[in-house]
Design an enzyme around this catalytic site. Structure first.
Site, mmCIF file in Angstrom:
data_model
loop_
_atom_site.group_PDB
_atom_site.id
_atom_site.type_symbol
_atom_site.label_atom_id
_atom_site.label_comp_id
_atom_site.label_asym_id
_atom_site.label_seq_id
_atom_site.Cartn_x
_atom_site.Cartn_y
_atom_site.Cartn_z
ATOM 1 N N LYS A 20 0.798 -1.238 0.000
ATOM 2 C CA LYS A 20 0.000 0.000 0.000
ATOM 3 C C LYS A 20 0.829 1.285 0.000
ATOM 4 O O LYS A 20 0.399 2.297 -0.535
ATOM 5 C CB LYS A 20 -0.952 0.006 1.202
ATOM 6 C CG LYS A 20 -2.105 -0.970 1.067
ATOM 7 C CD LYS A 20 -3.050 -0.827 2.244
ATOM 8 C CE LYS A 20 -4.312 -1.629 2.020
ATOM 9 N NZ LYS A 20 -5.356 -1.298 2.992
ATOM 10 N N ASP A 74 -10.463 3.854 1.444
ATOM 11 C CA ASP A 74 -10.850 3.474 2.810
ATOM 12 C C ASP A 74 -11.529 4.641 3.521
ATOM 13 O O ASP A 74 -12.473 4.440 4.294
ATOM 14 C CB ASP A 74 -9.614 3.051 3.629
ATOM 15 C CG ASP A 74 -9.234 1.603 3.362
ATOM 16 O OD1 ASP A 74 -10.104 0.820 2.931
ATOM 17 O OD2 ASP A 74 -8.060 1.255 3.595
#
Ligand code: NAP
Length: 280
Positions: A71, A108
């Site tokens: 990520k 997110d």
């Protein structure tokens, strides 16, 4: 396009990747919407990250999801990073732009807020308490700031990690030992630690000082109804489980890769819960 099929492709890369629920979510939407697209899970070791991204270019890939451990390390390998991902310092969704470049995003943060908004009203004039200062907390702090929450209180076992987060997203930092005291007057409590997850220790916190009007949410979704949510519900607090965040974070990527904006429905929840051995 790979195989000359011209079928739009997307997927998830990680190391490992078998645990990811993303294929289950995106393939459900592809079938539901009757789209002839592919969503694949691709195991990619850190050494192969750059080569893998290059191999996706011109091979029908519209983009992909990114999971651990890529990520952060993927960021310099992409052509652009959107402001949300830049602020959070992590990418979980990559989208191919019109010019063929890959843009990194972080869904997110919008996913967390969309999940809350689907079930309750966010009380921006009352403090939000965030337990935890890991990767997920960073996205949650960004989303709370974006939603206009005026006061954020954060507490973490390792206080220095909470302080590092508060340097980017203004928040009041407290000691882990004070996690119950800072519940006073709160309108939202978020467990963003891994405590309470299957196989992890329980989250040890009394809710006595939390107003019963405060919304309690846990981003842990295995189990779906954590001990925290059970105790909050018993005393009358509105609760939001962690599955919603996972499902809503997927909406933006799907729409960018395949066109239509998909819906988070009870049928999708049931489909994903079946995969993790839990009833809806
Ligand atoms: N619903 C969703 O879509 C979603 C999305 C992302 C993550 N999650 C879940 O959220 C959880 C956290 O993910 P993450 O990526 O932020 O993980 P992470 O970066 O590893 O952070 C873990 C957090 O838990 C805390 N913690 C772990 N063990 C602890 C203990 N024994 N006592 C006190 N605190 C403890 C850590 O505190 P220290 O800093 O002191 O170690 C840290 O704040 C995981 O369960 C993950 O599955 C859910």
């Amino acid at each position: 396009m790979i195989g000359g099929s011209g079928i739009p492709r997307a997927g998830v890369i990680g190391w490992p990747v078998g645990h990811s629920l993303s294929p289950r979510i995106h393939r459900f939407w592809l079938a539901e919407l009757g789209i002839e697209g592919r969503y694949e899970a691709v195991v990619v070791s850190p050494d192969w990250l750059g080569d893998t991204i290059e191999s996706f270019r011109g091979a029908g890939w519209r983009g992909f999801n990114v999971t651990v451990p890529h990520k952060e390390t993927i960021m310099p390998l992409l052509d652009a990073i959107d402001p949300v991902a830049h602020a959070i310092g992590a990418v979980n969704t990559v989208v191919m732009r019109e010019d063929g470049g890959f843009e990194g995003r972080n869904t997110d943060a919008p996913g967390f807020i969309a999940s809350l908004r689907a079930t309750c009203v966010i009380q921006t004039d009352r403090p939000a308490v965030v337990l935890g200062a890991g990767g997920a907390s960073r996205a949650i702090l960004a989303s709370l700031k974006d939603a206009g929450v005026r006061e954020i209180r954060i507490v973490n076992r390792d206080r220095s990690r909470a302080e590092a987060l508060a340097a980017s997203f203004p928040a009041i930092v407290a000691d882990w030992a004070d996690r119950e005291r800072i519940l006073e007057g709160a309108g939202l409590l978020i467990n963003a630690t891994s405590l309470g997850m299957a196989g992890q220790p329980a989250l040890d916190i009394s809710l006595d000082r939390l107003p019963v009007t405060a919304v309690v949410t846990d981003i842990v979704y295995r189990p779906l109804k954590t001990d925290l949510l059970t105790r909050a519900q018993v005393r009358g607090n509105p609760v939001v489980d962690g599955l919603g965040m996972l499902l809503y974070q997927a909406v933006e990527g799907f729409a960018a890769w395949f066109g239509p904006t998909p819906k988070v429905t009870p049928a999708l929840r049931g489909h994903v819960l079946a995969a993790i051995g839990q009833g809806a």
